[in-house]
Every structure is written in structure tokens, then in C-alpha cells.
Design a protein around this motif. Structure first.
Motif, PDB file in Angstrom:
ATOM      1  N   ARG A 158      55.355  11.629   4.668  1.00  0.00           N
ATOM      2  CA  ARG A 158      55.640  13.054   4.527  1.00  0.00           C
ATOM      3  C   ARG A 158      54.440  13.944   4.876  1.00  0.00           C
ATOM      4  O   ARG A 158      54.476  15.131   4.636  1.00  0.00           O
ATOM      5  N   THR A 159      53.385  13.351   5.413  1.00  0.00           N
ATOM      6  CA  THR A 159      52.206  14.124   5.775  1.00  0.00           C
ATOM      7  C   THR A 159      51.820  13.827   7.222  1.00  0.00           C
ATOM      8  O   THR A 159      52.225  12.817   7.793  1.00  0.00           O
ATOM      9  N   ASP A 160      51.026  14.709   7.787  1.00  0.00           N
ATOM     10  CA  ASP A 160      50.483  14.480   9.126  1.00  0.00           C
ATOM     11  C   ASP A 160      49.149  13.766   8.987  1.00  0.00           C
ATOM     12  O   ASP A 160      48.353  14.088   8.119  1.00  0.00           O
ATOM     13  N   GLY A 161      48.904  12.811   9.849  1.00  0.00           N
ATOM     14  CA  GLY A 161      47.637  12.099   9.827  1.00  0.00           C
ATOM     15  C   GLY A 161      47.624  10.968   8.815  1.00  0.00           C
ATOM     16  O   GLY A 161      48.634  10.655   8.173  1.00  0.00           O
ATOM     17  N   ASP A 162      46.471  10.359   8.669  1.00  0.00           N
ATOM     18  CA  ASP A 162      46.321   9.201   7.798  1.00  0.00           C
ATOM     19  C   ASP A 162      45.627   9.511   6.480  1.00  0.00           C
ATOM     20  O   ASP A 162      45.304   8.604   5.725  1.00  0.00           O
ATOM     21  N   THR A 163      45.379  10.781   6.202  1.00  0.00           N
ATOM     22  CA  THR A 163      44.720  11.160   4.958  1.00  0.00           C
ATOM     23  C   THR A 163      45.687  11.927   4.069  1.00  0.00           C
ATOM     24  O   THR A 163      46.353  12.865   4.518  1.00  0.00           O
ATOM     25  N   ILE A 164      45.750  11.508   2.814  1.00  0.00           N
ATOM     26  CA  ILE A 164      46.609  12.153   1.815  1.00  0.00           C
ATOM     27  C   ILE A 164      45.695  12.796   0.782  1.00  0.00           C
ATOM     28  O   ILE A 164      44.870  12.107   0.175  1.00  0.00           O
ATOM     29  N   ASP A 165      45.830  14.087   0.597  1.00  0.00           N
ATOM     30  CA  ASP A 165      45.031  14.794  -0.401  1.00  0.00           C
ATOM     31  C   ASP A 165      45.751  14.749  -1.743  1.00  0.00           C
ATOM     32  O   ASP A 165      46.761  15.445  -1.937  1.00  0.00           O
ATOM     33  N   ILE A 166      45.243  13.908  -2.650  1.00  0.00           N
ATOM     34  CA  ILE A 166      45.858  13.737  -3.964  1.00  0.00           C
ATOM     35  C   ILE A 166      44.809  13.173  -4.920  1.00  0.00           C
ATOM     36  O   ILE A 166      43.946  12.398  -4.508  1.00  0.00           O
ATOM     37  N   THR A 167      44.887  13.562  -6.168  1.00  0.00           N
ATOM     38  CA  THR A 167      43.917  13.092  -7.162  1.00  0.00           C
ATOM     39  C   THR A 167      44.482  11.915  -7.953  1.00  0.00           C
ATOM     40  O   THR A 167      45.697  11.698  -7.981  1.00  0.00           O
ATOM     41  N   HIS A 168      43.593  11.197  -8.623  1.00  0.00           N
ATOM     42  CA  HIS A 168      44.009  10.091  -9.490  1.00  0.00           C
ATOM     43  C   HIS A 168      44.965  10.612 -10.565  1.00  0.00           C
ATOM     44  O   HIS A 168      45.948   9.952 -10.916  1.00  0.00           O
ATOM     45  N   TYR A 169      44.658  11.782 -11.089  1.00  0.00           N
ATOM     46  CA  TYR A 169      45.485  12.379 -12.137  1.00  0.00           C
ATOM     47  C   TYR A 169      46.909  12.629 -11.637  1.00  0.00           C
ATOM     48  O   TYR A 169      47.883  12.314 -12.330  1.00  0.00           O
ATOM     49  N   ASP A 170      47.039  13.186 -10.432  1.00  0.00           N
ATOM     50  CA  ASP A 170      48.368  13.452  -9.873  1.00  0.00           C
ATOM     51  C   ASP A 170      49.131  12.151  -9.623  1.00  0.00           C
ATOM     52  O   ASP A 170      50.339  12.068  -9.875  1.00  0.00           O
ATOM     53  N   ILE A 171      48.436  11.130  -9.135  1.00  0.00           N
ATOM     54  CA  ILE A 171      49.082   9.827  -8.916  1.00  0.00           C
ATOM     55  C   ILE A 171      49.562   9.261 -10.248  1.00  0.00           C
ATOM     56  O   ILE A 171      50.682   8.756 -10.346  1.00  0.00           O
ATOM     57  N   ALA A 172      48.717   9.352 -11.266  1.00  0.00           N
ATOM     58  CA  ALA A 172      49.097   8.835 -12.588  1.00  0.00           C
ATOM     59  C   ALA A 172      50.354   9.532 -13.096  1.00  0.00           C
ATOM     60  O   ALA A 172      51.237   8.885 -13.667  1.00  0.00           O
ATOM     61  N   ARG A 173      50.437  10.820 -12.895  1.00  0.00           N
ATOM     62  CA  ARG A 173      51.635  11.555 -13.332  1.00  0.00           C
ATOM     63  C   ARG A 173      52.861  11.113 -12.545  1.00  0.00           C
ATOM     64  O   ARG A 173      53.937  10.951 -13.117  1.00  0.00           O
ATOM     65  N   LEU A 174      52.716  10.917 -11.234  1.00  0.00           N
ATOM     66  CA  LEU A 174      53.854  10.492 -10.415  1.00  0.00           C
ATOM     67  C   LEU A 174      54.330   9.090 -10.777  1.00  0.00           C
ATOM     68  O   LEU A 174      55.521   8.790 -10.697  1.00  0.00           O
ATOM     69  N   LEU A 175      53.399   8.219 -11.170  1.00  0.00           N
ATOM     70  CA  LEU A 175      53.752   6.829 -11.496  1.00  0.00           C
ATOM     71  C   LEU A 175      53.959   6.594 -12.991  1.00  0.00           C
ATOM     72  O   LEU A 175      54.208   5.468 -13.407  1.00  0.00           O
TER      73      LEU A 175
END
Length: 128
Positions: free
Chosen positions: A55-72
Motif C-alpha cells: 500500500r506504499t510507494d517504494g521499499d520504505t515504510i514509515d511506522i513506529t514500533h508503537y504503531d506496529i504494536a497497536r496494529l498487532l
């Protein structure tokens, strides 16, 4: 609220759109719950990174550990450990606030739900 009820009752197109949306939402929620119950954190994280990458352009995803923890639905320290695991196999490179995909094939293999070693065992998650 009354106007929404009337709209739902009288407008078949609106009702179909809302019911389709709710159906897809419940299927997605059930899938997330099943994956959380059945698969280890690195597997779930690899799948999330692949989904975000699509869902993003390129190979870099801007996301924090905190946001990942919330998503998972997990703790931030567990995300850090799982990211280190994915870095260790060469699939990603995680830096402060971003993740760069280094090897899509390795990331795909790490998120493969058909691999039996990805399943939780009776004693909890398998060790990294």
C-alpha cells in the motif's frame, strides 16, 4: 439517529453498502483474531509489513514500533524482538520510525502461514 434508521430501512442500495462493509469488517476481524491465536509474532509482523508495503510507494515504510504494536495487539518490546528477528534473517532493515524491505522473498517466507514452525505450540510462542 432516527434519519439513519429510516435511510437504512428505505434505501436498499444504502443498506447493501453498509451490510457489505460490515460483513468484510467482521471477516477481517476474525482473520486477525485467528492469526493472533495461531501464529507467532515474527510471522504476523512479516505479514503486516508485506501488507503495508503493498500500500506504499517504494521499499520504505514509515511506522513506529508503537504503531506496529497497536496494529498487532501486542507489546512494543515484542515488536522490537520480532523486528530484530526479521533483520537477522536479512528480510528488513529497521531504523527509528521506518522499516526498509531488503529482501521480499525472505519476508514472504517469514510470513508464510503454511509453515508448521510458525504455529504456536502448547507452551506458548516458539522461541525466536
Amino acid at each position: 439517529m432516527r434519519s439513519a434508521t429510516i435511510l437504512f430501512e428505505r434505501n436498499l442500495t444504502f443498506r447493501k453498502v453498509i451490510l457489505d462493509y460490515l460483513s468484510k469488517l467482521f471477516v477481517q476481524a476474525a482473520g486477525i483474531s485467528a492469526a493472533r491465536a495461531a501464529f507467532d509474532l515474527p510471522t504476523r509482523l512479516a505479514r503486516l509489513i508485506r501488507m503495508l508495503h503493498q500500500r506504499t510507494d517504494g521499499d520504505t515504510i514509515d511506522i513506529t514500533h508503537y504503531d506496529i504494536a497497536r496494529l498487532l495487539c501486542t507489546g512494543r518490546p515484542g515488536v522490537t524482538e520480532a523486528l530484530h528477528h526479521l533483520e537477522g534473517i536479512g528480510a528488513i532493515r529497521a531504523t527509528r520510525g521506518s522499516i526498509r524491505i531488503r529482501d521480499q522473498l525472505l519476508l514472504s517466507q517469514a510470513g508464510d502461514l503454511n509453515s508448521p514452525d510458525r504455529l504456536r505450540n502448547g507452551r506458548g510462542l516458539r522461541r525466536l
